[in-house]
Design an enzyme around this catalytic site. Structure first.
Site, mmCIF file in Angstrom:
data_model
loop_
_atom_site.group_PDB
_atom_site.id
_atom_site.type_symbol
_atom_site.label_atom_id
_atom_site.label_comp_id
_atom_site.label_asym_id
_atom_site.label_seq_id
_atom_site.Cartn_x
_atom_site.Cartn_y
_atom_site.Cartn_z
ATOM 1 N N CYS A 25 21.210 32.287 -24.459
ATOM 2 C CA CYS A 25 21.679 31.010 -25.006
ATOM 3 C C CYS A 25 23.055 31.198 -25.640
ATOM 4 C CB CYS A 25 20.632 30.522 -25.997
ATOM 5 S SG CYS A 25 21.243 29.839 -27.505
ATOM 6 N N GLU A 26 23.992 30.318 -25.276
ATOM 7 C CA GLU A 26 25.373 30.517 -25.747
ATOM 8 C C GLU A 26 25.572 30.084 -27.189
ATOM 9 O OE1 GLU A 26 27.664 28.274 -22.939
ATOM 10 O OE2 GLU A 26 27.622 26.446 -24.141
ATOM 11 N N HIS A 27 24.569 29.394 -27.753
ATOM 12 C CA HIS A 27 24.720 28.988 -29.156
ATOM 13 C C HIS A 27 24.308 30.089 -30.122
ATOM 14 C CE1 HIS A 27 24.085 24.756 -27.396
ATOM 15 N NE2 HIS A 27 25.358 24.979 -27.559
ATOM 16 N N HIS A 28 23.352 30.899 -29.708
ATOM 17 C CA HIS A 28 22.820 31.930 -30.626
ATOM 18 C C HIS A 28 22.835 33.333 -30.033
ATOM 19 C CE1 HIS A 28 20.876 28.089 -31.850
ATOM 20 N NE2 HIS A 28 21.045 28.555 -33.072
ATOM 21 N N GLN B 207 21.010 25.593 -20.573
ATOM 22 C CA GLN B 207 20.183 25.500 -19.371
ATOM 23 C C GLN B 207 20.706 24.424 -18.417
ATOM 24 O OE1 GLN B 207 15.950 25.638 -20.171
ATOM 25 N NE2 GLN B 207 15.492 24.603 -18.246
ATOM 26 N N HIS C 84 13.277 29.007 -24.749
ATOM 27 C CA HIS C 84 14.496 29.427 -25.458
ATOM 28 C C HIS C 84 14.076 30.153 -26.729
ATOM 29 C CE1 HIS C 84 17.599 26.924 -23.273
ATOM 30 N NE2 HIS C 84 16.454 26.645 -22.679
ATOM 31 N N CYS D 26 15.870 30.934 -29.099
ATOM 32 C CA CYS D 26 16.487 30.361 -30.310
ATOM 33 C C CYS D 26 15.617 29.250 -30.875
ATOM 34 C CB CYS D 26 17.890 29.855 -30.017
ATOM 35 S SG CYS D 26 17.935 28.482 -28.869
HETATM 36 N N1 LIG Z 1 20.818 21.140 -24.681
HETATM 37 C C1 LIG Z 1 20.623 22.439 -24.929
HETATM 38 N N2 LIG Z 1 20.560 22.844 -26.207
HETATM 39 C C2 LIG Z 1 20.341 24.143 -26.427
HETATM 40 C C3 LIG Z 1 20.193 25.088 -25.408
HETATM 41 N N3 LIG Z 1 19.982 26.297 -25.981
HETATM 42 C C4 LIG Z 1 20.009 26.096 -27.305
HETATM 43 N N4 LIG Z 1 20.218 24.791 -27.600
HETATM 44 C C5 LIG Z 1 20.309 24.081 -28.867
HETATM 45 O O1 LIG Z 1 21.591 24.156 -29.433
HETATM 46 C C6 LIG Z 1 21.486 23.557 -30.725
HETATM 47 C C7 LIG Z 1 22.499 24.130 -31.677
HETATM 48 O O2 LIG Z 1 22.376 23.338 -32.821
HETATM 49 P P1 LIG Z 1 23.008 23.693 -34.259
HETATM 50 O O3 LIG Z 1 22.502 22.672 -35.237
HETATM 51 O O4 LIG Z 1 24.472 23.861 -34.142
HETATM 52 O O5 LIG Z 1 22.397 25.140 -34.537
HETATM 53 P P2 LIG Z 1 21.257 25.576 -35.565
HETATM 54 O O6 LIG Z 1 21.637 25.174 -36.958
HETATM 55 O O7 LIG Z 1 20.997 27.038 -35.354
HETATM 56 O O8 LIG Z 1 20.027 24.679 -35.087
HETATM 57 P P3 LIG Z 1 18.463 24.959 -35.079
HETATM 58 O O9 LIG Z 1 18.143 25.701 -33.827
HETATM 59 O O10 LIG Z 1 17.853 23.589 -35.091
HETATM 60 O O11 LIG Z 1 18.137 25.764 -36.322
HETATM 61 C C8 LIG Z 1 20.022 23.765 -31.133
HETATM 62 O O12 LIG Z 1 19.427 22.496 -31.191
HETATM 63 C C9 LIG Z 1 19.444 24.597 -29.977
HETATM 64 O O13 LIG Z 1 18.057 24.318 -29.761
HETATM 65 C C10 LIG Z 1 20.277 24.620 -24.077
HETATM 66 O O14 LIG Z 1 20.179 25.364 -23.096
HETATM 67 N N5 LIG Z 1 20.494 23.296 -23.887
HETATM 68 ZN ZN LIG Z 2 20.194 29.040 -28.863
#
Ligand SMILES: Nc1nc2c(ncn2[C@@H]2O[C@H](COP(=O)(O)OP(=O)(O)OP(=O)(O)O)[C@@H](O)[C@H]2O)c(=O)[nH]1
Ligand SMILES: [Zn+2]
Length: 219
Positions: free
Chosen positions: A113-116, A154, A182, A184
Site C-alpha cells: 500500500c502506497e499510503h503506509h 488497489q 490491506h 494497513c
Molecule cells: N482507495 C484506497 N484506499 C486505500 C488503499 N490502501 C490504503 N487506503 C486508504 O488510504 C487512506 C489513508 O488515509 P489517511 O487518513 O491519510 O491515513 P490514516 O490516518 O493512516 O488513516 P487510517 O487508516 O484510517 O488510520 C486510509 O483510509 C487507507 O485505508 C487502496 O488501495 N485504495
Molecule cells: Zn495503507
C-alpha cells in the site's frame, strides 16, 4: 529518449506509453541512478530511520537490516517501478481462431500500500477475448506481479493490469478483478481483520455486453 529508455523491451515501451496516455502511470520522477547506487542511498537512509527509532544497529540481528531493506525495495517489492524489469512477453498469432473467453483465476497478488508501505495480500482474476493474438498464460501472472511490485492503491493496480493487457493484445476486451486484504486496515489503524476489498476494471465487451460481464464475474 534517455539511455535507460533506449534499452527497454518493446513490450515495456508499449505498456508504458499506454499507461501514460490513459493517465494511469504511477506518479514517478525521472531517476537515472543505477540500482546499486539507489540501494546504497536507501541503506544509508534506513540506517538513519532505524537509529532514530532507538534501535541498536550494532546488534548482530539488526546490523544488516538497512542493507536488507534496500535490496528488498529495489530488487523485490518495488522492482516494478523500473520498466527494465518488465517481463518478457510472448504473444502469438491466434491461428486457431479461438474466440471464447480465456480466464486465469486466483493469481497470487502481493503488493504494498502506497499510503503506509504495508502489505496488500489477495488474488487477481484476469480474462480476455482473443482477437488476433493470444498471450502465454504465465505472462498474465507476470504482468500482475510486475505492477504489484510497486507502491500501490488497489484501484490503480487493477487498471494498470487492464491497460497493459489491452495494449499488448491489441483488444479492448480485457477484464481484471482483484480481491485483497490491506494490512494497513488489518494490522493498524481501524484494525479490521475480516474485511477485504474487491475492485474490477472492465474493457470492451466485458463492459458493454451483460452476458460477457456476468460470465467473467461468476465465481
Ligand atoms: N482507495 C484506497 N484506499 C486505500 C488503499 N490502501 C490504503 N487506503 C486508504 O488510504 C487512506 C489513508 O488515509 P489517511 O487518513 O491519510 O491515513 P490514516 O490516518 O493512516 O488513516 P487510517 O487508516 O484510517 O488510520 C486510509 O483510509 C487507507 O485505508 C487502496 O488501495 N485504495
Ligand atoms: Zn495503507
Amino acid at each position: 529518449m534517455t539511455s535507460k529508455e533506449a534499452i527497454l523491451s518493446e513490450s515495456a515501451q508499449i505498456v508504458k506509453s499506454a499507461l501514460i496516455e490513459r493517465g494511469l502511470e504511477t506518479p514517478m520522477l525521472p531517476n537515472e541512478l543505477s540500482a546499486e547506487v539507489r540501494k546504497d542511498k536507501i541503506e544509508h537512509h534506513m540506517r538513519e530511520i532505524l537509529t532514530l527509532m532507538s534501535l541498536d544497529l550494532s546488534d548482530d540481528s539488526l546490523a544488516d537490516t538497512p542493507r536488507r531493506i534496500a535490496k528488498m525495495y529495489v530488487d523485490e517489492i518495488f522492482s516494478g517501478l523500473d520498466y527494465a524489469n518488465f517481463p518478457k512477453i510472448t504473444v502469438i498469432e491466434n491461428k486457431m481462431g479461438f474466440d471464447e473467453m480465456v480466464k486465469v483465476n486466483d493469481i497470487s497478488l502481493t503488493s504494498t500500500c502506497e499510503h503506509h508501505l504495508v502489505t496488500i495480500d489477495g488474488v487477481a482474476t484476469v480474462a480476455y477475448l482473443p482477437s488476433k493474438s493470444i498471450i502465454g498464460l504465465s505472462k498474465i501472472n507476470r504482468i500482475v506481479r510486475f505492477f504489484a511490485q510497486r507502491p500501490q492503491v488497489q484501484e490503480r493496480l487493477t487498471q494498470q493490469v487492464l491497460v497493459a493487457l489491452q495494449a499488448l493484445l491489441g483488444t479492448q476486451d480485457v477484464a481484471v478483478k482483484m480481491d485483497a486484504v490491506h494490512y494497513c486496515v488489518k494490522s493498524r489503524g481501524v484494525m479490521d481483520s475480516t474485511s477485504s476489498t474487491t475492485t474490477t476494471a472492465l474493457g470492451g465487451k466485458f463492459k458493454s455486453n451483460p452476458a460477457t460481464r456476468a460470465e467473467f464475474l461468476s465465481n
